[in-house]
Write a protein that holds these residues in place. Structure first.
Motif, short mmCIF file in Angstrom:
data_model
loop_
_atom_site.label_atom_id
_atom_site.label_comp_id
_atom_site.label_asym_id
_atom_site.label_seq_id
_atom_site.Cartn_x
_atom_site.Cartn_y
_atom_site.Cartn_z
N ALA A 122 0.82 -1.21 0.00
CA ALA A 122 0.00 0.00 0.00
C ALA A 122 0.85 1.26 0.00
N SER A 123 2.02 1.20 0.64
CA SER A 123 2.88 2.38 0.73
C SER A 123 3.36 2.86 -0.63
N VAL A 124 3.42 1.95 -1.61
CA VAL A 124 3.89 2.32 -2.95
C VAL A 124 2.94 3.32 -3.60
N LEU A 125 1.66 3.22 -3.30
CA LEU A 125 0.69 4.13 -3.90
C LEU A 125 0.97 5.59 -3.56
N GLU A 126 1.63 5.80 -2.42
CA GLU A 126 1.95 7.16 -1.98
C GLU A 126 3.31 7.63 -2.49
N GLN A 127 4.05 6.73 -3.12
CA GLN A 127 5.37 7.07 -3.64
C GLN A 127 5.25 7.80 -4.97
N CYS A 128 6.16 8.74 -5.22
CA CYS A 128 6.20 9.39 -6.52
C CYS A 128 6.68 8.40 -7.58
N ILE A 129 6.08 8.47 -8.74
CA ILE A 129 6.47 7.60 -9.84
C ILE A 129 7.94 7.83 -10.18
N CYS A 130 8.67 6.75 -10.39
CA CYS A 130 10.12 6.88 -10.60
C CYS A 130 10.55 6.22 -11.91
#
Length: 253
Positions: free
Chosen positions: A240-248
């Motif tokens: 779930a934490s990935v959804l809050e990460q900026c696209i890289c």
């Protein structure tokens, strides 16, 4: 003096360092080095189904599986890319780990760019974690420490001052030096190399074993929008934490 540590898998990304070098020798990091050397932008992703959704939402080309004989994780398949190309390069190990990296600087490293990766890291800061991605046991999906990632991490660490190396980094360097006279033979004999050769991908092992074949260093960049912003859901990402990460994405240094 730089402080260099080598550690395994996702938990290695918890290490407080300015710089992370992600090492997945067979084959994400090797494929990444080839793609970035051709000038392409490479968007990492872990889950293939989620990667397909991500590629569609971002209007990007996703690489296929090796058996499809097009663009894939096979390093030589990416040698046809151009500077205008933007691809999604999913893998369950190095590519997946990238989504969890929150360090100031994240680099892609492998045998093919070992010296260049170390040099780039030294120009960016002092504290470096070299992350040996490892593989996954098919029976339960847990981390399988992988020979090729350990020696590739050691190759990178060997270009830093010895006194700045942790004990783990020194051991990785010693492991690398033990096979330096026949890197290709060692990779071909390890478990991951045997799997690739058994599926007729011996060329992938050959390309991965080329020490310092390129001075290209893939550097991670981040967009302002997050994975959640574009419409991905929990079913598409590994956590779930990935959804809050900026696209890289990675691009050549």
């Amino acid at each position: 003096m730089a402080q260099i540590h080598v550690e395994w898998g996702e938990r290695a990304l918890d290490h407080k360092a300015e710089i992370a070098i992600i090492v997945d020798c067979l084959s994400f990091s090797s494929a990444l080095s080839v793609a970035c050397a051709r000038g392409a932008k490479v968007f990492p992703f872990g889950l293939r189904d989620g990667a397909k959704q991500f590629a569609e939402l971002m209007d990007l080309q996703i690489v296929g599986k090796r058996k499809a004989q097009g663009l894939s994780l096979s390093p030589p398949s990416l040698d046809q890319l151009t500077p205008n190309d933007k691809i999604v390069l999913p893998s369950p190990n190095g590519s997946n780990l990238t989504l969890f990296a929150k360090h100031t600087h994240v680099l892609g490293g492998t045998l093919r760019n070992a010296e260049a990766a170390a040099s780039a890291a030294q120009s960016l800061g002092k504290d470096v974690i070299i992350v040996a991605a490892g593989e996954r046991w098919r029976s339960d999906g847990t981390l399988r420490p992988a020979f090729e990632d350990w020696v590739a991490a050691g190759a990178i660490a060997s270009y830093f001052e010895h006194d700045g190396l942790s004990q783990e980094a020194k051991l990785a360097v010693a492991s690398f030096h033990s096979i330096r006279d026949d890197i290709e033979g060692a990779l071909a004999a390890c478990m991951s190399g045997q799997e690739l050769i058994g599926h007729d991908y011996a060329t992938d092992v050959e390309w991965a074993a080329k020490l310092n074949a390129t001075d290209t260093v893939p550097v991670l960049h981040r967009l302002e929008k997050t994975y959640g912003d574009i419409g991905l859901t929990l079913a598409d990402v590994p956590a779930a934490s990935v959804l809050e990460q900026c696209i890289c994405y990675y691009q050549a240094h």
